[in-house]
Design a protein around this motif. Structure first.
Motif, PDB file in Angstrom:
ATOM      1  N   LEU A   1     -12.541  60.345  31.573  1.00 35.91           N
ATOM      2  CA  LEU A   1     -12.887  61.668  30.539  1.00 35.91           C
ATOM      3  C   LEU A   1     -11.813  61.846  29.648  1.00 35.91           C
ATOM      4  CD1 LEU A   1     -11.360  64.596  31.129  1.00 35.91           C
ATOM      5  CD2 LEU A   1     -13.001  64.554  33.221  1.00 35.91           C
ATOM      6  N   LEU A   2     -12.115  62.431  28.481  1.00 34.86           N
ATOM      7  CA  LEU A   2     -11.040  63.031  27.620  1.00 34.86           C
ATOM      8  C   LEU A   2     -11.603  64.395  26.672  1.00 34.86           C
ATOM      9  CD1 LEU A   2     -12.562  61.846  24.498  1.00 34.86           C
ATOM     10  CD2 LEU A   2     -11.807  59.841  25.407  1.00 34.86           C
ATOM     11  N   LEU A   3     -10.549  64.890  26.501  1.00 35.57           N
ATOM     12  CA  LEU A   3     -10.698  66.378  25.982  1.00 35.57           C
ATOM     13  C   LEU A   3     -10.322  66.300  24.562  1.00 35.57           C
ATOM     14  CD1 LEU A   3      -9.213  68.740  28.631  1.00 35.57           C
ATOM     15  CD2 LEU A   3     -11.637  68.486  27.851  1.00 35.57           C
ATOM     16  N   VAL A   4     -11.253  66.507  23.507  1.00 39.83           N
ATOM     17  CA  VAL A   4     -10.960  66.584  22.260  1.00 39.83           C
ATOM     18  C   VAL A   4     -10.659  67.866  21.888  1.00 39.83           C
ATOM     19  CG1 VAL A   4     -11.535  66.071  19.612  1.00 39.83           C
ATOM     20  CG2 VAL A   4     -12.567  64.645  21.998  1.00 39.83           C
ATOM     21  N   ASP A   5      -9.260  68.190  21.152  1.00 38.28           N
ATOM     22  CA  ASP A   5      -8.974  69.712  20.834  1.00 38.28           C
ATOM     23  C   ASP A   5      -9.264  69.727  19.195  1.00 38.28           C
ATOM     24  OD1 ASP A   5      -7.637  71.961  19.858  1.00 38.28           O
ATOM     25  OD2 ASP A   5      -5.897  71.315  20.841  1.00 38.28           O
ATOM     26  N   LEU A   6     -10.370  70.402  19.036  1.00 38.94           N
ATOM     27  CA  LEU A   6     -10.822  70.458  17.524  1.00 38.94           C
ATOM     28  C   LEU A   6     -10.475  71.712  16.860  1.00 38.94           C
ATOM     29  CD1 LEU A   6     -14.647  70.354  18.758  1.00 38.94           C
ATOM     30  CD2 LEU A   6     -13.260  68.558  17.542  1.00 38.94           C
ATOM     31  N   ARG A   7      -9.531  72.335  17.425  1.00 41.90           N
ATOM     32  CA  ARG A   7      -8.876  73.425  16.524  1.00 41.90           C
ATOM     33  C   ARG A   7      -8.454  73.291  15.176  1.00 41.90           C
ATOM     34  NH1 ARG A   7      -5.735  76.255  21.484  1.00 41.90           N
ATOM     35  NH2 ARG A   7      -5.015  74.008  21.395  1.00 41.90           N
ATOM     36  N   SER A   8      -7.820  71.980  15.113  1.00 37.82           N
ATOM     37  CA  SER A   8      -7.114  71.606  13.629  1.00 37.82           C
ATOM     38  C   SER A   8      -8.193  71.236  12.541  1.00 37.82           C
ATOM     39  CB  SER A   8      -6.309  70.473  13.912  1.00 37.82           C
ATOM     40  OG  SER A   8      -6.887  69.280  14.316  1.00 37.82           O
ATOM     41  N   LYS A   9      -9.507  71.087  13.088  1.00 38.73           N
ATOM     42  CA  LYS A   9     -10.693  70.715  12.295  1.00 38.73           C
ATOM     43  C   LYS A   9     -11.427  72.058  11.948  1.00 38.73           C
ATOM     44  CE  LYS A   9      -9.982  66.221  12.883  1.00 38.73           C
ATOM     45  NZ  LYS A   9      -9.550  65.484  11.743  1.00 38.73           N
ATOM     46  N   GLY A  10     -10.788  73.257  12.213  1.00 43.78           N
ATOM     47  CA  GLY A  10     -11.489  74.370  11.993  1.00 43.78           C
ATOM     48  C   GLY A  10     -12.849  74.544  12.572  1.00 43.78           C
ATOM     49  N   ILE A  11     -13.075  74.091  13.750  1.00 41.44           N
ATOM     50  CA  ILE A  11     -14.571  74.004  14.377  1.00 41.44           C
ATOM     51  C   ILE A  11     -14.314  74.291  15.734  1.00 41.44           C
ATOM     52  CG2 ILE A  11     -14.741  71.502  14.804  1.00 41.44           C
ATOM     53  CD1 ILE A  11     -17.374  73.687  13.253  1.00 41.44           C
ATOM     54  N   ASP A  12     -15.248  74.637  16.710  1.00 37.95           N
ATOM     55  CA  ASP A  12     -15.039  75.107  18.019  1.00 37.95           C
ATOM     56  C   ASP A  12     -15.963  73.940  18.763  1.00 37.95           C
ATOM     57  OD1 ASP A  12     -17.770  76.495  18.794  1.00 37.95           O
ATOM     58  OD2 ASP A  12     -17.013  77.141  16.520  1.00 37.95           O
ATOM     59  N   GLY A  13     -15.823  74.005  19.878  1.00 36.39           N
ATOM     60  CA  GLY A  13     -16.658  73.077  20.853  1.00 36.39           C
ATOM     61  C   GLY A  13     -18.070  73.698  21.041  1.00 36.39           C
TER      62      GLY A  13
ATOM     63  N   ASP B   1      -6.517  78.103  24.479  1.00 37.19           N
ATOM     64  CA  ASP B   1      -7.752  78.695  24.050  1.00 37.19           C
ATOM     65  C   ASP B   1      -7.900  80.227  24.487  1.00 37.19           C
ATOM     66  OD1 ASP B   1      -9.443  77.537  22.482  1.00 37.19           O
ATOM     67  OD2 ASP B   1     -10.273  76.360  24.103  1.00 37.19           O
ATOM     68  N   LYS B   2      -8.412  80.878  23.720  1.00 32.24           N
ATOM     69  CA  LYS B   2      -8.573  82.517  24.116  1.00 32.24           C
ATOM     70  C   LYS B   2     -10.253  82.828  24.814  1.00 32.24           C
ATOM     71  CE  LYS B   2      -4.808  84.015  22.121  1.00 32.24           C
ATOM     72  NZ  LYS B   2      -4.156  82.492  22.462  1.00 32.24           N
ATOM     73  N   SER B   3     -10.999  81.819  24.331  1.00 36.12           N
ATOM     74  CA  SER B   3     -12.417  82.213  24.765  1.00 36.12           C
ATOM     75  C   SER B   3     -13.091  80.954  25.514  1.00 36.12           C
ATOM     76  CB  SER B   3     -13.175  82.379  23.501  1.00 36.12           C
ATOM     77  OG  SER B   3     -14.649  82.256  23.868  1.00 36.12           O
ATOM     78  N   ALA B   4     -13.808  81.313  26.703  1.00 31.33           N
ATOM     79  CA  ALA B   4     -14.500  80.040  27.353  1.00 31.33           C
ATOM     80  C   ALA B   4     -15.688  80.193  26.821  1.00 31.33           C
ATOM     81  CB  ALA B   4     -14.621  80.331  29.028  1.00 31.33           C
ATOM     82  N   ILE B   5     -16.347  81.043  25.984  1.00 27.49           N
ATOM     83  CA  ILE B   5     -17.870  81.003  25.422  1.00 27.49           C
ATOM     84  C   ILE B   5     -17.661  80.182  24.106  1.00 27.49           C
ATOM     85  CG2 ILE B   5     -19.520  82.351  24.433  1.00 27.49           C
ATOM     86  CD1 ILE B   5     -18.553  84.505  26.492  1.00 27.49           C
ATOM     87  N   MET B   6     -16.652  80.339  23.411  1.00 27.43           N
ATOM     88  CA  MET B   6     -16.473  79.611  22.184  1.00 27.43           C
ATOM     89  C   MET B   6     -14.930  78.712  22.351  1.00 27.43           C
ATOM     90  SD  MET B   6     -17.622  80.366  18.418  1.00 27.43           S
ATOM     91  CE  MET B   6     -17.254  81.948  18.075  1.00 27.43           C
ATOM     92  N   PRO B   7     -14.742  77.852  23.185  1.00 28.05           N
ATOM     93  CA  PRO B   7     -13.793  77.257  23.427  1.00 28.05           C
ATOM     94  C   PRO B   7     -13.211  76.159  22.064  1.00 28.05           C
ATOM     95  CG  PRO B   7     -15.335  76.169  24.663  1.00 28.05           C
ATOM     96  CD  PRO B   7     -15.707  77.301  23.865  1.00 28.05           C
ATOM     97  N   GLY B   8     -12.251  75.748  22.092  1.00 26.92           N
ATOM     98  CA  GLY B   8     -11.756  74.738  20.944  1.00 26.92           C
ATOM     99  C   GLY B   8     -12.038  73.379  21.207  1.00 26.92           C
ATOM    100  N   GLY B   9     -12.707  73.011  22.209  1.00 28.37           N
ATOM    101  CA  GLY B   9     -12.526  71.495  22.644  1.00 28.37           C
ATOM    102  C   GLY B   9     -13.784  71.194  23.085  1.00 28.37           C
ATOM    103  N   ILE B  10     -14.138  69.688  23.233  1.00 23.17           N
ATOM    104  CA  ILE B  10     -15.220  69.301  23.907  1.00 23.17           C
ATOM    105  C   ILE B  10     -14.586  68.263  24.993  1.00 23.17           C
ATOM    106  CG2 ILE B  10     -17.066  69.552  22.013  1.00 23.17           C
ATOM    107  CD1 ILE B  10     -16.261  66.651  21.098  1.00 23.17           C
ATOM    108  N   ARG B  11     -15.383  67.943  25.986  1.00 27.79           N
ATOM    109  CA  ARG B  11     -15.147  67.121  27.335  1.00 27.79           C
ATOM    110  C   ARG B  11     -16.194  66.030  26.954  1.00 27.79           C
ATOM    111  NH1 ARG B  11     -16.024  68.267  33.410  1.00 27.79           N
ATOM    112  NH2 ARG B  11     -18.262  68.159  32.666  1.00 27.79           N
TER     113      ARG B  11
END
Ligand code: PLP
Length: 434
Positions: free
Chosen positions: A328-340, A362-372
């Motif tokens: 698996l991998l985790l993409v950190d989308l925060r630099s793209k101005g979008i959330d998971g 991340d601050k929120s699990a409902i709107m986290p900054g990544g995708i798995r």
């Protein structure tokens, strides 16, 4: 006894739709897989009819001549799958799934309010490793009945911060340390975790749920050389039925007979009759896991995840830990101005299934900054590296669509406004991606 199709068309139709969804989409949820028809056949067999509380040869019900043999076969194959036959390890194959398996181990080895340390949920750990919400709510039974303190990733590297764990363990003095994760793209240094556990006299348990297929194939480090107990689900990379399993070291550890304690925590401690259909289906899956094709499959899972990671990095994405060594991998989308959460919503509409996931910081699990994103399921469908490069390109298109739709969404930019906007408008670009 007419077929379900004739007796219950409503349910039959829903199952057909789910079958079609699974076949026609791109399944990238890291914890899912496609079982063989053999696993499904045994799972749907007459084994589901039988009660067999107890263990092979010592049951509370009659009529268990064949069930005993099936459970023993499953145990032997489980030990063989991890090269434990003839070694001082035993196994209980009755846990109904991964969470009950973990809770059975805690029940066996700990007293209420004993201390445990597991990887923080927001850094890739599992709820059953002792999650407490940031506002202090103990939402997992592990944190209700035991005192838990998380350990973390080093946010700069995305790797487990073993030195911080060592320092925190020396102060917190846990009775158990849990190695294992639901969203960690790297191999685990069990040797180091053993050393840390020994420094405070703690048990070391590995929860290899995600990676148990990779470990069986020998393509990731085996936890068995270092741990007292190893738990797993059987339906993820191992490609068996939905079930759980507990391996324990035989003999006394810290003055406790782990075999007795674990067997009696499973039954009568937490469960009644075992799910014999799942145990039979697991025995079948473990026979498949002993074939050369299974090792080739797990090797391909690693190659595919790596090809996906390389392509996403080339396309400009940040990956937690900079890549992957497993499935698996985790993409950190925060630099793209979008959330998971938004990306998951759009990709779902395009029949690409993955999940939003927290990334360190991340601050929120409902709107986290990544995708798995996981490779096991599509690898079962025969995808190779070049296919995963295309999958990366589809995901990239989906993320760009998500950015556009977010920019067009009226209102304060809440997730529910975004979902309502997506529901009430047509987006040909999503249809094209599908
Ligand atoms: N442990 C880990 C590491 C997991 O990722 C999961 C599930 O995703 C579990 C345990 C729980 O398994 P189950 O959903 O079968 O209870």
């Amino acid at each position: 006894n007419a077929p379900v199709e004739e007796q219950d068309s409503e349910l039959f139709d829903l199952i057909q739709r789910e079958r079609l969804r699974q076949r026609s989409g791109l399944e990238l949820i890291a914890s899912e897989n496609f079982t063989s028809l053999g696993v499904q056949e045994v799972n749907g067999s007459c084994l589901t009819n039988k009660y067999s509380e107890g263990l092979p040869g010592a049951r509370y019900y009659g009529g268990n001549e064949y069930i005993d043999q099936i459970e023993s076969l499953c145990q032997q194959r489980a030990l063989a799958a991890y090269r434990l036959d003839g070694k001082d390890w035993g196994v209980n194959v009755q846990p109904l799934s991964g969470s009950p398996a973990n809770f059975a181990v805690y029940t066996a080895l700990l007293q209420p309010h004993d201390r445990v340390m597991g990887l923080a949920l927001a850094h890739g750990g599992h709820l059953t490793h002792g999650h407490v919400t940031p506002s202090g709510v103990r939402i997992s039974a592990t944190s209700v009945y035991f005192e838990s303190m998380p350990y973390y990733l080093d946010e700069a590297t995305g790797l487990i911060d073993y030195e911080q764990l060592r320092r925190d363990a020396s102060l917190f003095r846990p009775k158990m340390i849990i190695a294992g994760a639901s969203a960690y793209p790297r191999d685990i240094d069990y040797a180091k975790m053993r050393e840390i556990a020994d420094s405070v006299g703690a048990y070391l348990m590995a929860d290899m749920a995600h990676v148990s297929g990779l470990v069986a194939a020998g393509v990731l480090t085996s936890p068995f050389d270092y741990c007292d107990v190893v738990t797993s689900t059987t339906h993820k990379s191992l490609r068996g039925p939905r079930s759980g399993i507990i391996f324990y070291k035989k003999g006394e550890t810290n003055g406790l007979d782990l075999e007795r304690a674990i067997n009696s925590a499973v039954f009568p401690g937490l469960q009644g009759g075992p799910h014999n259909h799942a145990i039979g289906a697991l025995a079948f899956a473990l026979k498949q896991a002993a074939q050369p094709e299974f090792k080739a499959y797990q090797n391909q899972v690693i190659l595919n995840a790596s090809a996906l990671a390389t392509r996403l990095i080339d396309l400009g994405y940040d990956l937690v830990s900079g890549g992957t060594e497993n499935h698996l991998l985790l993409v950190d989308l925060r630099s793209k101005g979008i959330d998971g959460a938004r990306v998951e919503t759009i990709l779902d509409l395009a029949s690409i299934t993955l999940n939003k996931n927290s990334v360190p910081g991340d601050k929120s699990a409902i709107m986290p900054g990544g995708i798995r994103i996981g490779a096991p399921a599509l690898t079962t469908r025969g995808f190779l590296e070049e296919d995963f490069i295309k999958v990366a390109d589809f995901i990239d298109r989906g993320i760009k669509i998500t950015q556009d739709v977010k920019a067009k969404t009226p209102g304060a930019g809440k997730l529910k406004d975004f979902k309502a906007f997506v529901r009430s408008n047509e987006f040909p670009e999503i249809e094209q991606l599908r």
